[in-house]
Motif scaffolding. Structure first.
Motif, PDB file in Angstrom:
ATOM      1  N   ILE A 152      40.887 -25.902 -52.352  1.00  0.00           N
ATOM      2  CA  ILE A 152      39.117 -26.142 -52.246  1.00  0.00           C
ATOM      3  C   ILE A 152      38.624 -25.520 -51.062  1.00  0.00           C
ATOM      4  O   ILE A 152      37.431 -24.809 -51.076  1.00  0.00           O
ATOM      5  CB  ILE A 152      39.130 -27.588 -52.431  1.00  0.00           C
ATOM      6  CG1 ILE A 152      39.524 -28.089 -53.522  1.00  0.00           C
ATOM      7  CG2 ILE A 152      37.576 -27.784 -52.128  1.00  0.00           C
ATOM      8  CD1 ILE A 152      39.071 -27.683 -54.830  1.00  0.00           C
ATOM      9  N   ALA A 153      39.190 -25.445 -49.860  1.00  0.00           N
ATOM     10  CA  ALA A 153      38.637 -24.940 -48.635  1.00  0.00           C
ATOM     11  C   ALA A 153      38.521 -23.400 -48.748  1.00  0.00           C
ATOM     12  O   ALA A 153      37.508 -22.745 -48.516  1.00  0.00           O
ATOM     13  CB  ALA A 153      39.535 -25.147 -47.363  1.00  0.00           C
ATOM     14  N   ILE A 154      39.685 -22.848 -49.406  1.00  0.00           N
ATOM     15  CA  ILE A 154      39.547 -21.195 -49.645  1.00  0.00           C
ATOM     16  C   ILE A 154      38.527 -20.893 -50.589  1.00  0.00           C
ATOM     17  O   ILE A 154      37.781 -20.023 -50.779  1.00  0.00           O
ATOM     18  CB  ILE A 154      40.796 -20.628 -50.131  1.00  0.00           C
ATOM     19  CG1 ILE A 154      42.076 -20.795 -48.942  1.00  0.00           C
ATOM     20  CG2 ILE A 154      40.855 -19.223 -50.547  1.00  0.00           C
ATOM     21  CD1 ILE A 154      43.391 -20.360 -49.258  1.00  0.00           C
ATOM     22  N   ASN A 155      38.312 -21.923 -51.595  1.00  0.00           N
ATOM     23  CA  ASN A 155      37.330 -21.963 -52.931  1.00  0.00           C
ATOM     24  C   ASN A 155      36.018 -21.562 -52.106  1.00  0.00           C
ATOM     25  O   ASN A 155      35.185 -20.847 -52.706  1.00  0.00           O
ATOM     26  CB  ASN A 155      37.506 -23.052 -53.689  1.00  0.00           C
ATOM     27  CG  ASN A 155      36.573 -23.237 -54.721  1.00  0.00           C
ATOM     28  OD1 ASN A 155      35.152 -23.162 -54.375  1.00  0.00           O
ATOM     29  ND2 ASN A 155      36.988 -23.441 -55.897  1.00  0.00           N
ATOM     30  N   TYR A 156      35.766 -22.624 -51.140  1.00  0.00           N
ATOM     31  CA  TYR A 156      34.245 -22.380 -50.583  1.00  0.00           C
ATOM     32  C   TYR A 156      34.056 -21.256 -49.523  1.00  0.00           C
ATOM     33  O   TYR A 156      32.960 -20.748 -49.360  1.00  0.00           O
ATOM     34  CB  TYR A 156      33.873 -23.709 -49.763  1.00  0.00           C
ATOM     35  CG  TYR A 156      33.390 -24.796 -50.864  1.00  0.00           C
ATOM     36  CD1 TYR A 156      31.962 -25.061 -50.689  1.00  0.00           C
ATOM     37  CD2 TYR A 156      34.155 -25.560 -51.923  1.00  0.00           C
ATOM     38  CE1 TYR A 156      31.649 -25.888 -51.586  1.00  0.00           C
ATOM     39  CE2 TYR A 156      33.427 -26.101 -52.734  1.00  0.00           C
ATOM     40  CZ  TYR A 156      32.085 -26.644 -52.794  1.00  0.00           C
ATOM     41  OH  TYR A 156      31.655 -27.157 -53.629  1.00  0.00           O
ATOM     42  N   ILE A 157      35.324 -21.024 -49.004  1.00  0.00           N
ATOM     43  CA  ILE A 157      35.323 -19.857 -47.916  1.00  0.00           C
ATOM     44  C   ILE A 157      34.673 -18.604 -48.765  1.00  0.00           C
ATOM     45  O   ILE A 157      33.984 -17.814 -48.288  1.00  0.00           O
ATOM     46  CB  ILE A 157      36.519 -19.424 -47.271  1.00  0.00           C
ATOM     47  CG1 ILE A 157      36.653 -20.605 -46.046  1.00  0.00           C
ATOM     48  CG2 ILE A 157      36.574 -18.177 -46.573  1.00  0.00           C
ATOM     49  CD1 ILE A 157      38.072 -20.637 -45.324  1.00  0.00           C
ATOM     50  N   ASP A 158      35.374 -18.318 -50.022  1.00  0.00           N
ATOM     51  CA  ASP A 158      35.121 -16.955 -51.015  1.00  0.00           C
ATOM     52  C   ASP A 158      33.748 -17.256 -51.556  1.00  0.00           C
ATOM     53  O   ASP A 158      33.312 -16.105 -51.726  1.00  0.00           O
ATOM     54  CB  ASP A 158      36.344 -16.811 -51.962  1.00  0.00           C
ATOM     55  CG  ASP A 158      37.582 -16.662 -51.241  1.00  0.00           C
ATOM     56  OD1 ASP A 158      37.399 -16.250 -50.126  1.00  0.00           O
ATOM     57  OD2 ASP A 158      38.651 -16.662 -52.307  1.00  0.00           O
ATOM     58  N   GLY A 217      37.992 -30.496 -48.133  1.00  0.00           N
ATOM     59  CA  GLY A 217      38.166 -29.012 -48.159  1.00  0.00           C
ATOM     60  C   GLY A 217      36.966 -28.225 -48.269  1.00  0.00           C
ATOM     61  O   GLY A 217      36.632 -27.178 -47.802  1.00  0.00           O
ATOM     62  N   SER A 218      36.107 -28.511 -49.222  1.00  0.00           N
ATOM     63  CA  SER A 218      34.855 -27.862 -49.532  1.00  0.00           C
ATOM     64  C   SER A 218      33.763 -27.956 -48.208  1.00  0.00           C
ATOM     65  O   SER A 218      33.159 -27.091 -48.012  1.00  0.00           O
ATOM     66  CB  SER A 218      33.958 -28.457 -50.406  1.00  0.00           C
ATOM     67  OG  SER A 218      33.544 -29.912 -50.286  1.00  0.00           O
ATOM     68  N   LYS A 219      33.923 -29.265 -47.362  1.00  0.00           N
ATOM     69  CA  LYS A 219      33.068 -29.295 -46.193  1.00  0.00           C
ATOM     70  C   LYS A 219      33.557 -28.455 -45.091  1.00  0.00           C
ATOM     71  O   LYS A 219      32.896 -27.771 -44.415  1.00  0.00           O
ATOM     72  CB  LYS A 219      33.076 -30.489 -45.801  1.00  0.00           C
ATOM     73  CG  LYS A 219      32.223 -31.570 -46.443  1.00  0.00           C
ATOM     74  CD  LYS A 219      32.706 -31.872 -47.970  1.00  0.00           C
ATOM     75  CE  LYS A 219      31.787 -32.742 -48.834  1.00  0.00           C
ATOM     76  NZ  LYS A 219      32.565 -32.833 -50.368  1.00  0.00           N
ATOM     77  N   LEU A 220      34.869 -28.419 -45.051  1.00  0.00           N
ATOM     78  CA  LEU A 220      35.477 -27.423 -44.156  1.00  0.00           C
ATOM     79  C   LEU A 220      35.289 -25.955 -44.329  1.00  0.00           C
ATOM     80  O   LEU A 220      34.896 -25.209 -43.330  1.00  0.00           O
ATOM     81  CB  LEU A 220      36.961 -27.571 -43.823  1.00  0.00           C
ATOM     82  CG  LEU A 220      37.612 -26.861 -42.844  1.00  0.00           C
ATOM     83  CD1 LEU A 220      37.132 -27.247 -41.370  1.00  0.00           C
ATOM     84  CD2 LEU A 220      39.187 -27.006 -42.819  1.00  0.00           C
ATOM     85  N   GLY A 221      35.504 -25.722 -45.556  1.00  0.00           N
ATOM     86  CA  GLY A 221      35.193 -24.376 -45.950  1.00  0.00           C
ATOM     87  C   GLY A 221      33.776 -23.921 -45.883  1.00  0.00           C
ATOM     88  O   GLY A 221      33.560 -22.809 -45.295  1.00  0.00           O
TER      89      GLY A 221
END
Length: 449
Positions: free
Chosen positions: A25-31, A148-152
């Motif tokens: 999810i973190a990578i999801n939001y970074i991308d 993970g979305s918030k960190l991303g």
């Protein structure tokens, strides 16, 4: 369960799985965020108008929102390992090759492709949580992976800004895309759809995961899975989950769309001040969400409250906190306004820790990812509509105050929705009928509301 099994120390592979869910999810939001940071470079190179850039940014949601349910159906049918792994590979490849874009049309196409891949993330994670975690830990793992979305979101902008300054926008897209491809390799090596198939999961951990009723539901592929997905809408809890999450997401997207503009134009902050202040609600809410999930699981495990009472308690507490977005409108100090916005954003994540546990709580049989897909389809409509409505209100009134009050009003509706429309939190029951009868007349399938 024999004495030796009870006393054997449990392995902790499920928490490694939770870490992989979180990082996906973190990578999801970074991308999905890299385009926002690179937008000025893309506009300059391809001579894009503001409207064209807006279309490029929104193209992601066209496929992402529409494919939530199909992605959930695929995850239930073929397993989360294949679907989540393929999803991350697809969206990472779409991110990496964005550097090859030649203009407006190719950018739109690549963002649509990104949305196709990312659609599989949340429905798959919801299914994994049900297979790999007992009911008394599901809010914890939901809080972990959704955080993970918030960190991303919080890390993406400064990280991507550094990459853009060090390299160029083409290399930046390639580097962020490679992150997901590396994740895919680890995923294939580590994850198994069933914990029983994982060599490092011992008998004690497997017994813990399959505590109580979880064993039959994790492995169920029976009559419930044969029921058409649209029959789920005959149950009030599905409607309550969709309506409530729509309202929550409407508010959540304010923090990743209009918050920077609000802090600069309404609160008079400089760009440097805005960058720091805008990241605070995301960072704080990430910590709060994990704690809220853990706390709700402890409350439920204690036996003091039923599952229904536990879910409703944390949903309502979180949404009362989220209503602080309306108070921020009248704060005389920018710092007080930011503090209230931190409380509001943290409140949405307290609620989200329960929202992402609910599909595993209510889904019949092997339909968890489908239920999560339905819920996330509707919720993302809030993400699409929210920024547009906020912009329209600000444009018409010249102030963010009515927009923030409107957001707060939707939170009140969400509270009433979870209190009164959401019924008992338990698996939806479908009456079994013979396969021949079901094929002959689908109306013979009776749904218990």
């Amino acid at each position: 369960m024999n004495q030796a099994l009870q006393q054997a120390p449990r392995s902790k592979v499920r928490w490694l799985v939770a870490g992989l869910m979180w990082s996906a999810i973190a990578i999801n939001y970074i991308d999905r965020t890299v385009l926002s940071a690179a937008a000025p470079h893309l506009q300059a190179e391809f001579h894009l108008s503001a409207m064209e850039m807006g279309i490029v940014m929104s193209a992601f949601f066209w496929s992402y929102a529409l494919l939530q349910l199909p992605a959930g159906m695929l995850a239930d049918r073929f397993g989360q390992k294949i679907v989540l792994g393929a999803s991350v590979f697809w969206w990472s490849l779409a991110t990496a090759v964005t550097g090859l874009a030649t203009g407006f049309k190719s950018l739109v196409l690549l963002r649509v492709m990104l949305g196709i891949g990312e659609a599989g993330a949340y429905p798959s994670n919801a299914g994994i949580a049900t297979r790999w975690f007992p009911r008394k830990e599901r809010a914890t793992v939901a809080g972990i992976f959704d955080s993970g979305s918030k960190l991303g979101g919080a890390v993406a902008l400064p990280l991507i800004a550094w990459l853009l300054a060090t390299f160029d926008w083409k290399v930046t897209f390639a580097i962020t895309g490679v992150l997901g491809l590396i994740w895919c390799v680890v995923w294939v090596l580590v994850f198994r759809d069933s914990p029983a198939d994982h060599k490092r999961v011992n008998a004690a951990e497997l017994a813990h995961i399959r505590d109580g009723e979880a064993v039959s539901r994790n492995d169920s592929t029976g009559a419930a899975a044969a029921v058409p997905w649209h029959r789920l809408f005959a149950h009030r809890n599905i409607w309550a989950m969709c309506i409530g999450f729509f309202m929550i997401n409407y508010n959540s997207y304010f923090f990743i769309t209009w918050l920077p503009t609000y802090l600069v134009k309404e609160r008079g902050m400089s760009l440097m001040e805005m960058g720091f202040m805008a990241s605070l609600p995301l960072i704080l809410s990430m910590i709060v969400e994990v704690f809220a999930g853990w706390a709700s699981d402890r409350v439920y495990a204690s036996g003091k409250l039923s599952l229904t009472a536990t879910r409703k308690l944390f949903l309502v507490v979180g949404l009362v906190m989220a209503s602080s977005i309306g108070l921020a409108a009248f704060a005389t100090s920018p710092l007080v306004a930011v503090a209230l916005l931190c409380v509001a954003k943290s409140g949405t994540t307290v609620a989200a820790s329960q929202v992402w546990a609910l599909p595993g709580d209510v889904a019949p049989g092997n339909m968890v990812s489908r239920v999560a897909g339905i819920q996330n389809t509707v919720s993302n409509m809030g993400g699409v509509v929210g920024p547009i409505v906020t912009g329209a209100i600000v444009g018409a009134t010249g102030s963010f105050i009515p927009a923030l009050l409107f957001s707060s009003g939707l939170i009140v509706i969400a509270i009433l929705n979870y209190l009164f429309l959401l019924g008992k939190v338990e698996p939806i029951q479908f009456n079994q009928v013979p396969v021949e009868a079901r094929n002959r007349d689908e109306r013979n399938v009776d749904v218990s509301a």
